[in-house]
Design a protein around this motif. Structure first.
Motif, PDB file in Angstrom:
ATOM      1  N   ARG A  70       0.817  -1.227   0.000  1.00 56.75           N
ATOM      2  CA  ARG A  70       0.000   0.000   0.000  1.00 56.75           C
ATOM      3  C   ARG A  70       0.847   1.272   0.000  1.00 56.75           C
ATOM      4  NH1 ARG A  70      -5.317  -0.204   1.722  1.00 56.75           N
ATOM      5  NH2 ARG A  70      -5.040   1.667   2.982  1.00 56.75           N
ATOM      6  N   PHE A  71       2.167   1.139   0.010  1.00 54.99           N
ATOM      7  CA  PHE A  71       3.004   2.340  -0.003  1.00 54.99           C
ATOM      8  C   PHE A  71       4.342   2.016  -0.657  1.00 54.99           C
ATOM      9  CE2 PHE A  71       4.120   0.079   3.812  1.00 54.99           C
ATOM     10  CZ  PHE A  71       5.476   0.319   4.022  1.00 54.99           C
ATOM     11  N   SER A  72       5.069   3.060  -0.998  1.00 55.65           N
ATOM     12  CA  SER A  72       6.337   2.918  -1.714  1.00 55.65           C
ATOM     13  C   SER A  72       7.495   2.806  -0.731  1.00 55.65           C
ATOM     14  CB  SER A  72       6.537   4.128  -2.638  1.00 55.65           C
ATOM     15  OG  SER A  72       7.787   4.070  -3.275  1.00 55.65           O
ATOM     16  N   TRP A  73       8.252   1.700  -0.827  1.00 53.60           N
ATOM     17  CA  TRP A  73       9.413   1.462   0.025  1.00 53.60           C
ATOM     18  C   TRP A  73      10.257   0.378  -0.621  1.00 53.60           C
ATOM     19  CZ3 TRP A  73       9.688  -1.773   5.060  1.00 53.60           C
ATOM     20  CH2 TRP A  73      10.851  -1.452   5.773  1.00 53.60           C
ATOM     21  N   ASN A  74      11.565   0.509  -0.535  1.00 47.50           N
ATOM     22  CA  ASN A  74      12.466  -0.429  -1.212  1.00 47.50           C
ATOM     23  C   ASN A  74      12.137  -1.908  -0.986  1.00 47.50           C
ATOM     24  OD1 ASN A  74      13.672   2.176  -0.574  1.00 47.50           O
ATOM     25  ND2 ASN A  74      15.500   1.448  -1.616  1.00 47.50           N
ATOM     26  N   PRO A  75      11.993  -2.373   0.274  1.00 48.67           N
ATOM     27  CA  PRO A  75      11.789  -3.812   0.489  1.00 48.67           C
ATOM     28  C   PRO A  75      10.431  -4.346   0.015  1.00 48.67           C
ATOM     29  CG  PRO A  75      12.600  -2.720   2.473  1.00 48.67           C
ATOM     30  CD  PRO A  75      12.170  -1.649   1.535  1.00 48.67           C
ATOM     31  N   ASN A  76       9.501  -3.468  -0.337  1.00 43.23           N
ATOM     32  CA  ASN A  76       8.148  -3.944  -0.652  1.00 43.23           C
ATOM     33  C   ASN A  76       8.059  -4.739  -1.943  1.00 43.23           C
ATOM     34  OD1 ASN A  76       7.437  -2.670   1.663  1.00 43.23           O
ATOM     35  ND2 ASN A  76       6.163  -1.101   0.718  1.00 43.23           N
ATOM     36  N   ILE A  77       9.081  -4.658  -2.795  1.00 42.60           N
ATOM     37  CA  ILE A  77       9.062  -5.462  -4.027  1.00 42.60           C
ATOM     38  C   ILE A  77       9.999  -6.664  -3.931  1.00 42.60           C
ATOM     39  CG2 ILE A  77       8.371  -3.507  -5.462  1.00 42.60           C
ATOM     40  CD1 ILE A  77      11.237  -3.225  -6.386  1.00 42.60           C
ATOM     41  N   VAL A  78      10.555  -6.899  -2.746  1.00 39.31           N
ATOM     42  CA  VAL A  78      11.443  -8.041  -2.539  1.00 39.31           C
ATOM     43  C   VAL A  78      10.762  -9.382  -2.833  1.00 39.31           C
ATOM     44  CG1 VAL A  78      12.605  -9.392  -0.721  1.00 39.31           C
ATOM     45  CG2 VAL A  78      13.069  -6.946  -0.973  1.00 39.31           C
ATOM     46  N   PRO A  79       9.486  -9.618  -2.407  1.00 35.06           N
ATOM     47  CA  PRO A  79       8.881 -10.935  -2.643  1.00 35.06           C
ATOM     48  C   PRO A  79       8.897 -11.381  -4.095  1.00 35.06           C
ATOM     49  CG  PRO A  79       7.562  -9.702  -1.082  1.00 35.06           C
ATOM     50  CD  PRO A  79       8.605  -8.749  -1.600  1.00 35.06           C
ATOM     51  N   LEU A  80       8.718 -10.459  -5.041  1.00 36.85           N
ATOM     52  CA  LEU A  80       8.708 -10.827  -6.461  1.00 36.85           C
ATOM     53  C   LEU A  80      10.040 -11.443  -6.868  1.00 36.85           C
ATOM     54  CD1 LEU A  80       7.538 -10.818  -9.328  1.00 36.85           C
ATOM     55  CD2 LEU A  80       8.395  -8.483  -9.581  1.00 36.85           C
ATOM     56  N   PHE A  81      11.136 -10.781  -6.543  1.00 31.73           N
ATOM     57  CA  PHE A  81      12.447 -11.262  -6.971  1.00 31.73           C
ATOM     58  C   PHE A  81      12.901 -12.469  -6.152  1.00 31.73           C
ATOM     59  CE2 PHE A  81      12.179  -6.768  -8.123  1.00 31.73           C
ATOM     60  CZ  PHE A  81      12.428  -6.865  -9.480  1.00 31.73           C
ATOM     61  N   LEU A  84      11.236 -15.383  -7.813  1.00 28.55           N
ATOM     62  CA  LEU A  84      11.931 -15.718  -9.054  1.00 28.55           C
ATOM     63  C   LEU A  84      13.217 -16.488  -8.768  1.00 28.55           C
ATOM     64  CD1 LEU A  84      11.454 -12.434 -11.124  1.00 28.55           C
ATOM     65  CD2 LEU A  84      10.381 -14.663 -11.554  1.00 28.55           C
ATOM     66  N   VAL A  85      13.928 -16.114  -7.688  1.00 21.98           N
ATOM     67  CA  VAL A  85      15.137 -16.838  -7.308  1.00 21.98           C
ATOM     68  C   VAL A  85      14.803 -18.280  -6.941  1.00 21.98           C
ATOM     69  CG1 VAL A  85      16.947 -17.043  -5.549  1.00 21.98           C
ATOM     70  CG2 VAL A  85      16.459 -14.824  -6.584  1.00 21.98           C
ATOM     71  N   LEU A  86      13.761 -18.470  -6.133  1.00 24.70           N
ATOM     72  CA  LEU A  86      13.343 -19.816  -5.723  1.00 24.70           C
ATOM     73  C   LEU A  86      13.004 -20.672  -6.935  1.00 24.70           C
ATOM     74  CD1 LEU A  86      12.531 -21.805  -3.470  1.00 24.70           C
ATOM     75  CD2 LEU A  86      10.252 -20.789  -3.509  1.00 24.70           C
ATOM     76  N   LEU A 105      20.835 -11.832 -11.893  1.00 26.11           N
ATOM     77  CA  LEU A 105      20.115 -10.577 -12.097  1.00 26.11           C
ATOM     78  C   LEU A 105      19.246 -10.246 -10.880  1.00 26.11           C
ATOM     79  CD1 LEU A 105      19.250  -8.225 -13.917  1.00 26.11           C
ATOM     80  CD2 LEU A 105      17.503  -9.724 -14.898  1.00 26.11           C
ATOM     81  N   CYS A 106      18.515 -11.252 -10.381  1.00 27.12           N
ATOM     82  CA  CYS A 106      17.666 -11.046  -9.203  1.00 27.12           C
ATOM     83  C   CYS A 106      18.512 -10.739  -7.966  1.00 27.12           C
ATOM     84  CB  CYS A 106      16.803 -12.283  -8.956  1.00 27.12           C
ATOM     85  SG  CYS A 106      15.510 -12.548 -10.188  1.00 27.12           S
ATOM     86  N   ALA A 107      19.675 -11.392  -7.846  1.00 31.40           N
ATOM     87  CA  ALA A 107      20.558 -11.139  -6.706  1.00 31.40           C
ATOM     88  C   ALA A 107      21.058  -9.700  -6.720  1.00 31.40           C
ATOM     89  CB  ALA A 107      21.740 -12.105  -6.731  1.00 31.40           C
ATOM     90  N   ALA A 108      21.397  -9.201  -7.918  1.00 31.46           N
ATOM     91  CA  ALA A 108      21.861  -7.817  -8.041  1.00 31.46           C
ATOM     92  C   ALA A 108      20.773  -6.841  -7.604  1.00 31.46           C
ATOM     93  CB  ALA A 108      22.278  -7.535  -9.477  1.00 31.46           C
ATOM     94  N   ILE A 109      19.527  -7.158  -7.966  1.00 29.91           N
ATOM     95  CA  ILE A 109      18.399  -6.289  -7.594  1.00 29.91           C
ATOM     96  C   ILE A 109      18.094  -6.405  -6.106  1.00 29.91           C
ATOM     97  CG2 ILE A 109      15.922  -5.901  -7.909  1.00 29.91           C
ATOM     98  CD1 ILE A 109      16.303  -6.798 -10.838  1.00 29.91           C
ATOM     99  N   VAL A 120      18.585 -14.727   1.126  1.00 33.29           N
ATOM    100  CA  VAL A 120      18.106 -15.410  -0.085  1.00 33.29           C
ATOM    101  C   VAL A 120      19.281 -15.743  -0.996  1.00 33.29           C
ATOM    102  CG1 VAL A 120      16.622 -15.201  -2.113  1.00 33.29           C
ATOM    103  CG2 VAL A 120      15.898 -14.210   0.064  1.00 33.29           C
ATOM    104  N   ILE A 121      20.176 -14.765  -1.172  1.00 32.81           N
ATOM    105  CA  ILE A 121      21.339 -14.970  -2.030  1.00 32.81           C
ATOM    106  C   ILE A 121      22.230 -16.074  -1.462  1.00 32.81           C
ATOM    107  CG2 ILE A 121      23.390 -13.855  -2.999  1.00 32.81           C
ATOM    108  CD1 ILE A 121      21.800 -11.194  -2.820  1.00 32.81           C
ATOM    109  N   GLY A 122      22.385 -16.096  -0.130  1.00 33.75           N
ATOM    110  CA  GLY A 122      23.192 -17.131   0.501  1.00 33.75           C
ATOM    111  C   GLY A 122      22.628 -18.524   0.287  1.00 33.75           C
ATOM    112  N   ILE A 123      21.301 -18.651   0.359  1.00 33.26           N
ATOM    113  CA  ILE A 123      20.662 -19.950   0.125  1.00 33.26           C
ATOM    114  C   ILE A 123      20.893 -20.408  -1.310  1.00 33.26           C
ATOM    115  CG2 ILE A 123      18.433 -21.128  -0.030  1.00 33.26           C
ATOM    116  CD1 ILE A 123      17.518 -19.404   2.346  1.00 33.26           C
ATOM    117  N   ALA A 124      20.758 -19.479  -2.261  1.00 32.56           N
ATOM    118  CA  ALA A 124      21.033 -19.809  -3.665  1.00 32.56           C
ATOM    119  C   ALA A 124      22.490 -20.249  -3.821  1.00 32.56           C
ATOM    120  CB  ALA A 124      20.738 -18.603  -4.555  1.00 32.56           C
TER     121      ALA A 124
END
Length: 247
Positions: A70-81, A84-86, A105-109, A120-124
């Protein structure tokens, strides 16, 4: 103290909504809807249609998800990427090593959205080591695996270069903020997120282990945060062990 990706993400919606500044909030809501759809589409491939439908339903009514779209914040789009990593990691476990490029690409984002995404990156990375070990063991290292890994690393490195240049010019501001996040600073406001088991437990509890506690409370059993974390780690171990036993 994060990379610039999210601010580039904000440019287009701000152009559409200008001079109204609410454009990025609408963009985050749109990404939330896309994430919900992909949760079903990709989940269907990963775990089956019924389970994916259940996951999508639970995600759609989760209070923390509804609040964060419901608002703009950096971590709010984390679930999408993260999703995609999973999905991409699962593809690489099937021998489709070209998906490591998507993971890179997802890790960089993700690394530019919040420091905790390093989990997440560590698990990958663990799955990458498993795949490398298997190939070395059977003496059949795939050229596609090497090329895809190299390209993924290149993507991550290119994404970090602007931040490193900025840090060199500004007394390593981001590096110091990164270290402060994990080991703490001089003031109480700079307290580390990972100075002890209690803090580590709290981080996992807030995001994942809460589900373990909620499931136990359905049956009238209350467990402390540390026990929830231990239960989660044991569960992850059993899932991974079962995964490799079945393959």
């Amino acid at each position: 103290y994060l990379g610039p990706f999210y601010y580039y993400f904000m440019v287009l919606p701000l152009m559409f909504s200008y001079p109204d500044p609410s454009g990025p909030a609408y963009a985050v809501a749109f990404v939330g809807v896309v994430t919900l759809a992909l949760l079903f589409v990709l989940g269907k491939e990963l775990v089956g249609e019924k389970t994916a439908l259940l996951a999508m339903g639970l995600y759609a009514i989760a209070p923390i998800v509804i609040e964060n779209v419901r608002f703009s914040w950096n971590p709010n789009i984390v679930p999408l990427f993260s999703l995609l990593v999973l999905w991409a990691v699962n593809k690489t476990m099937q021998g489709k090593y070209q998906y490591w490029v998507l993971i890179g690409l997802c890790a960089a984002i993700l690394s530019q959205l919040h420091y905790l995404t390093l989990i997440v990156i560590g698990i990958a990375g663990i799955f990458w080591l498993v795949q490398l070990y298997r190939q070395i063991k059977f003496k059949s290292v795939s050229p596609i695996f090497i090329r895809s890994t190299g390209l993924a690393i290149l993507i991550v490195m290119l994404s970090v270069i602007p931040i490193l240049i900025y840090d060199v010019k500004h007394d390593f501001l981001n590096v110091r903020a990164f270290l402060s996040f994990f080991i703490g600073g001089s003031s109480s406001d700079d307290a580390s997120h990972f100075r002890g088991f209690g803090e580590l437990s709290a981080v996992f509890y807030a995001w994942i282990a809460l589900a373990v506690r909620n499931m136990s409370e359905i049956f009238g059993i209350r467990i402390p945060n540390s026990a929830a974390l231990i239960s989660l780690l044991v569960g992850i171990y059993l899932v991974i062990k079962t995964w490799f036993n079945l393959r």
